[in-house]
Write an enzyme that holds these catalytic residues in place. Structure first.
Site, short mmCIF file in Angstrom:
data_model
loop_
_atom_site.label_atom_id
_atom_site.label_comp_id
_atom_site.label_asym_id
_atom_site.label_seq_id
_atom_site.Cartn_x
_atom_site.Cartn_y
_atom_site.Cartn_z
N LYS A 35 35.94 21.04 39.80
CA LYS A 35 35.84 22.15 38.92
C LYS A 35 36.85 23.39 39.33
O LYS A 35 37.31 23.40 40.37
CB LYS A 35 34.46 22.70 38.85
CG LYS A 35 33.94 22.96 40.07
CD LYS A 35 32.21 23.09 40.21
CE LYS A 35 31.80 23.56 41.47
NZ LYS A 35 30.53 23.55 41.76
N TYR A 257 47.60 53.68 47.90
CA TYR A 257 46.71 54.42 47.09
C TYR A 257 45.76 55.07 47.93
O TYR A 257 45.08 54.38 48.67
CB TYR A 257 46.20 53.67 46.02
CG TYR A 257 47.32 53.43 44.87
CD1 TYR A 257 47.99 54.31 44.00
CD2 TYR A 257 47.37 52.00 44.61
CE1 TYR A 257 48.99 53.81 42.97
CE2 TYR A 257 48.32 51.51 43.70
CZ TYR A 257 49.10 52.52 42.91
OH TYR A 257 49.85 51.92 41.84
C1 LIG Z 1 30.28 23.03 43.02
C2 LIG Z 1 29.44 21.92 43.15
C3 LIG Z 1 29.24 20.94 44.31
C4 LIG Z 1 30.14 21.29 45.67
O1 LIG Z 1 29.98 22.26 46.42
P1 LIG Z 1 30.57 22.58 47.69
O2 LIG Z 1 29.98 23.66 48.47
O3 LIG Z 1 31.93 22.89 47.42
O4 LIG Z 1 30.89 21.33 48.37
C5 LIG Z 1 28.34 19.90 44.46
N1 LIG Z 1 27.54 19.83 43.52
C6 LIG Z 1 27.21 20.65 42.62
C7 LIG Z 1 26.10 20.52 41.35
C8 LIG Z 1 28.20 21.66 42.44
O5 LIG Z 1 28.21 22.62 41.41
#
Ligand SMILES: *Cc1c(COP(=O)(O)O)cnc(C)c1O
Length: 364
Positions: A35, A257
Site C-alpha cells: 500500500k 529560519y
Molecule cells: C499496513 C498493514 C500491514 C503491514 O504492517 P507492517 O507493520 O508494515 O508490517 C498488515 N496488515 C494490515 C491490515 C495493514 O494495514
C-alpha cells in the site's frame, strides 16, 4: 551538477527481506503489503522484484490494485479495506481481487450483486485493534451470511495486531487467542487465516500461522522502536542528496529560519539539497543524524523547503558536491524517525514525487 535528491531502492535488499519473512511464515504463505506506493518505494518496481517470492500482494484500494493486474502480475491481490462502494464489486470480480469484509453493508452489497465470478473474501475480525472488523461475537453470523452467497468464493479470516511492536505486551497473545476462539465454530485450517504484520512475523511465533502480511520489514526497517531488533533486515532505501554550499560562519551566527541554531564558535556549515518539499520532516530537531562523505554528523537549524543545513565540524574536508545520506544503512530511517517523533513508515510514505527513485540490482 544538477540538484540531487534521490532515493536509491535496493532490489536485492527487498528480496532478502521478503525471503526472511517467507522463512518465518509457519505455513509459508505470504502477502507482501504494497500500500501507499509500496511505502514510498514505488509500487510496480517493488511488486516485480518480489513477485516470485510471494503468494499475494496487499493494497488499500483499486487505484493500487489495478496497476498490478495491468502489469501482468497474477498473484492474489487483497484489498485490505475491501470495496468502498458497491459499484466496485464488478471490478473485484473482473480483475480477480480479494475483498476484506469488515462491515455488514458489504455483505448486503454482495448479496445484491451478481458479479461475473465469485469474489474471494477475508472476514475481518476486530480482536482488539479497535479499527476495522466484526467483533468476535458477530463473526459467526457474518461467516454464515457470506457462505450462503453465490457472489462469495473462498472465505478466509483476518485480524490485525495492535501492539505486536511491543515485545513484552500480553495484548498480542490475547488477540491471537480471541481469533482462535472465534474460529473454533467455523471449520477452517490455519492456511485460511491471516494475523501477522511485520512485528508479528519477527517476534510472535504464535501469530505466524496462515498468511503473514509483512509490510515495513520488506523495506528493511524495523517495526520496533529499538532498532537493534532488526539487524538481519537490509534497508531497501538510501535517501541521498549533495552539499550545495559549504561556508564557515562566525561564532554567534544563526543558521536558517528563526536562527534556531546559533553557531557556538566559528564553524563550517554545509547546505544540503534536501528539504520538506522532498518529504524530509520539517520538524527534525538539531542533532538529527546525517552522514556526509561517509561520516556521521548532525542536522542544524530548521529544515527549509529545498534545503537543510548540517554541522561540518566532524567533516572538515567536505566540499560542494559531496554526497549526503539522510537515511539508509546509516543512519537508519528508524533512528531518524525517533529524533523526529515519528516512525520510519511515515518518513518513507511522505517522500514526494520530486525525489527521484532509482532502482539498483546488486551492490551500489
Ligand atoms: C499496513 C498493514 C500491514 C503491514 O504492517 P507492517 O507493520 O508494515 O508490517 C498488515 N496488515 C494490515 C491490515 C495493514 O494495514
Amino acid at each position: 551538477m544538477s540538484r540531487l535528491a534521490r532515493a536509491t531502492i535496493h532490489l536485492d535488499a527487498l528480496r532478502h527481506n521478503m525471503a526472511m519473512a517467507r522463512a518465518a511464515a509457519s505455513d509459508g504463505r505470504t502477502m507482501a503489503v504494497l500500500k501507499a506506493n509500496a511505502y514510498g518505494h514505488g509500487l510496480l518496481p517493488v511488486a516485480h522484484a518480489l513477485s516470485d517470492l510471494t503468494d499475494a500482494f496487499a493494497v488499500s484500494c483499486l487505484e493500487e490494485a489495478l496497476p498490478l493486474r495491468e502489469a501482468g502480475l497474477e498473484q492474489r491481490i487483497v484489498l485490505l479495506e475491501g470495496f468502498f462502494d458497491a459499484d466496485e464489486i464488478g471490478v473485484f470480480a473482473a480483475r480477480r481481487l480479494d475483498a476484506v469484509i469488515h462491515l455488514p453493508w458489504q455483505i448486503e452489497a454482495l448479496a445484491a450483486a451478481a458479479p461475473s465470478q465469485p469474489i474471494d473474501c477475508w472476514l475481518k475480525v476486530d480482536t482488539g485493534m479497535g479499527r476495522l472488523g466484526f467483533s468476535p461475537d458477530e463473526a459467526d453470523a457474518a461467516v454464515e451470511g457470506l457462505r450462503a452467497l453465490p457472489a462469495v468464493g473462498e472465505l478466509r479470516w483476518m485480524t490485525h495486531l495492535a501492539r505486536a511492536d511491543e515485545p513484552d505486551a500480553s495484548a498480542t497473545a490475547t488477540q491471537v487467542e480471541t481469533l482462535e476462539q472465534a474460529l473454533a465454530t467455523d471449520a477452517v485450517s490455519d492456511d485460511q487465516t491471516s494475523i501477522a504484520n511485520s512485528a508479528g512475523t519477527l517476534h510472535w511465533p504464535m501469530a505466524r500461522a496462515g498468511w503473514i502480511r509483512p509490510g515495513i520489514m520488506l523495506y528493511g526497517a524495523s517495526p520496533f522502536a529499538d532498532a537493534a531488533i532488526h539487524d538481519r533486515l537490509q534497508p531497501a532505501m538510501t535517501l541521498e542528496a549533495r552539499l550545495v554550499s559549504v561556508k564557515t560562519l562566525p561564532a554567534g551566527h544563526g543558521v536558517g529560519y528563526g536562527a534556531r541554531f546559533v553557531c557556538p564558535e566559528a564553524m563550517p556549515v554545509g547546505v544540503v539539497s534536501m528539504g520538506y518539499g522532498d518529504g524530509y520532516p520539517r520538524h527534525a530537531p538539531d542533532g538529527t543524524p546525517v552522514v556526509v562523505n561517509g561520516r556521521r554528523t548532525a542536522l542544524i537549524g530548521k529544515v527549509s523547503m529545498d534545503m537543510l543545513a548540517v554541522d561540518l565540524r566532524p567533516v572538515p574536508d567536505a566540499r560542494v558536491g559531496d554526497p549526503v545520506v539522510l537515511w539508509g544503512a546509516d543512519p537508519l530511517a528508524t533512528e531518524v524517525a525517533g529524533y523526529c517523533g515519528t516512525i520510519s513508515y511515515e518518513l518513507f510514505c511522505r517522500l514526494t514525487p520530486r525525489v527521484q527513485r532509482v532502482y539498483r540490482q546488486g551492490d551500489g
